[in-house]
Design an enzyme around this catalytic site. Structure first.
Site, PDB file in Angstrom:
ATOM      1  N   ARG A 236      48.048  -4.402  40.003  1.00  0.00           N
ATOM      2  CA  ARG A 236      47.418  -3.320  41.550  1.00  0.00           C
ATOM      3  C   ARG A 236      46.383  -4.023  42.134  1.00  0.00           C
ATOM      4  O   ARG A 236      45.655  -3.426  42.868  1.00  0.00           O
ATOM      5  CB  ARG A 236      46.653  -2.272  40.333  1.00  0.00           C
ATOM      6  CG  ARG A 236      47.523  -1.461  39.995  1.00  0.00           C
ATOM      7  CD  ARG A 236      47.062  -0.579  39.106  1.00  0.00           C
ATOM      8  NE  ARG A 236      45.965  -1.815  38.036  1.00  0.00           N
ATOM      9  CZ  ARG A 236      45.269  -1.397  36.622  1.00  0.00           C
ATOM     10  NH1 ARG A 236      45.355   0.106  36.943  1.00  0.00           N
ATOM     11  NH2 ARG A 236      44.292  -1.380  35.635  1.00  0.00           N
TER      12      ARG A 236
ATOM     13  N   ASP B 105      45.825  -8.786  38.038  1.00  0.00           N
ATOM     14  CA  ASP B 105      46.264  -7.743  37.943  1.00  0.00           C
ATOM     15  C   ASP B 105      47.061  -7.010  39.145  1.00  0.00           C
ATOM     16  O   ASP B 105      46.422  -7.040  40.123  1.00  0.00           O
ATOM     17  CB  ASP B 105      44.762  -6.247  37.975  1.00  0.00           C
ATOM     18  CG  ASP B 105      45.288  -5.359  37.805  1.00  0.00           C
ATOM     19  OD1 ASP B 105      45.627  -4.678  38.426  1.00  0.00           O
ATOM     20  OD2 ASP B 105      45.075  -4.224  36.307  1.00  0.00           O
TER      21      ASP B 105
HETATM   22 CO    CO Z   1      41.817  -6.883  35.720  1.00  0.00          CO
END
Ligand code: CO
Length: 196
Positions: free
Chosen positions: A46, A44
Site C-alpha cells: 500500500r 507494504d
Molecule cells: Co510496513
C-alpha cells in the site's frame, strides 16, 4: 485464471500513454540514471514510493524492506545507500514509515513469526530505547507513536553509516528525512530532518 496476462496488457497501455505524452521519454531515461532522492520504505504493497510521491520513473531510487529498517549489518541496504550516495550522488534520503505497518504490529504481539522475529528484534530495541515516552500511549496510539519513533531511529542509524557520515562531514549537500505515511488518508507527514 492464474495467469498474469493482464499485467502485460496494462504495461502496454501504460507504455503507449507515456510515449504519446512524450515520444522520447524512455529513450531519454535509457541514457541516464540520475535520481536525486533515495527512498527507504516498507515493503507494504500500500506504500509504493513513486505513486504516493507522484514521481516518474527515473526520479527516485528505491529500497524497501519490512518496516523500513536501516540495520548496521544489512549489506543489502548498505549497498543501496553506498551506490545512491557515492555513485548517483543523491541529495536527499527519505526513510518513510507508515501507520498500520504489519512489521510494527508483529513486533508488538507475542506470537511466534519464525525467521522474521530476528528482523523484528530491531523494533523491540526501538521500544526499549523509548520506553519512557511510549509508556504515555496505549492501543492504536502506541503503535502509531512506535511507527514514528522507529522512523526517527532509522534516520539516526542512516546518519551513523560510514557512507553517510563521510558526506555529512564534507561540503556536499545531503539531507536525511524521516516521514510517515497514512494508509487511511494517503497523506505524507514529516517527522524529522538532518541536514549537513
Ligand atoms: Co510496513
Amino acid at each position: 485464471m492464474g495467469d498474469l496476462n493482464y499485467i502485460f496488457e496494462q504495461n502496454e497501455t501504460w507504455r503507449q500513454r507515456i510515449t504519446t505524452e512524450d515520444p522520447h521519454f524512455f529513450e531519454t531515461l535509457a541514457n541516464q540514471h540520475a535520481p536525486e532522492i533515495l527512498w527507504i520504505g516498507c515493503s507494504d504493497a500500500r506504500v509504493p514510493a513513486n505513486q504516493i510521491t507522484g514521481l516518474l520513473p527515473g526520479e527516485i531510487f528505491v529500497h524497501r524492506n519490512i518496516a523500513n529498517m536501516v540495520i548496521h549489518s544489512d549489506l543489502n541496504a548498505l549497498s543501496v545507500i553506498q551506490y545512491a550516495v557515492e555513485v548517483l550522488e543523491v541529495k536527499h534520503i527519505i526513510v518513510c514509515g507508515h501507520y498500520e505497518c504489519g512489521g510494527i504490529s508483529a513486533a508488538l504481539d507475542s506470537k511466534d513469526h519464525g525467521l522474521i522475529d530476528n528482523w523484528l528484534r530491531h523494533i523491540r530495541d526501538v521500544i526499549r530505547f523509548n520506553s519512557e515516552e511510549l509508556a504515555l500511549f496505549s492501543g492504536e496510539e502506541y503503535a502509531m507513536r512506535l511507527t514514528e519513533l522507529n522512523v526517527i531511529e532509522q534516520v539516526n542509524n542512516l546518519a551513523e553509516t560510514t557512507v553517510v557520515r563521510n558526506v555529512l562531514h564534507s561540503k556536499r549537500e545531503l539531507t536525511l528525512h524521516g516521514w510517515v505515511y497514512s494508509v487511511h488518508t494517503g497523506k505524507l507527514t514529516e517527522l524529522c530532518k538532518i541536514a549537513d
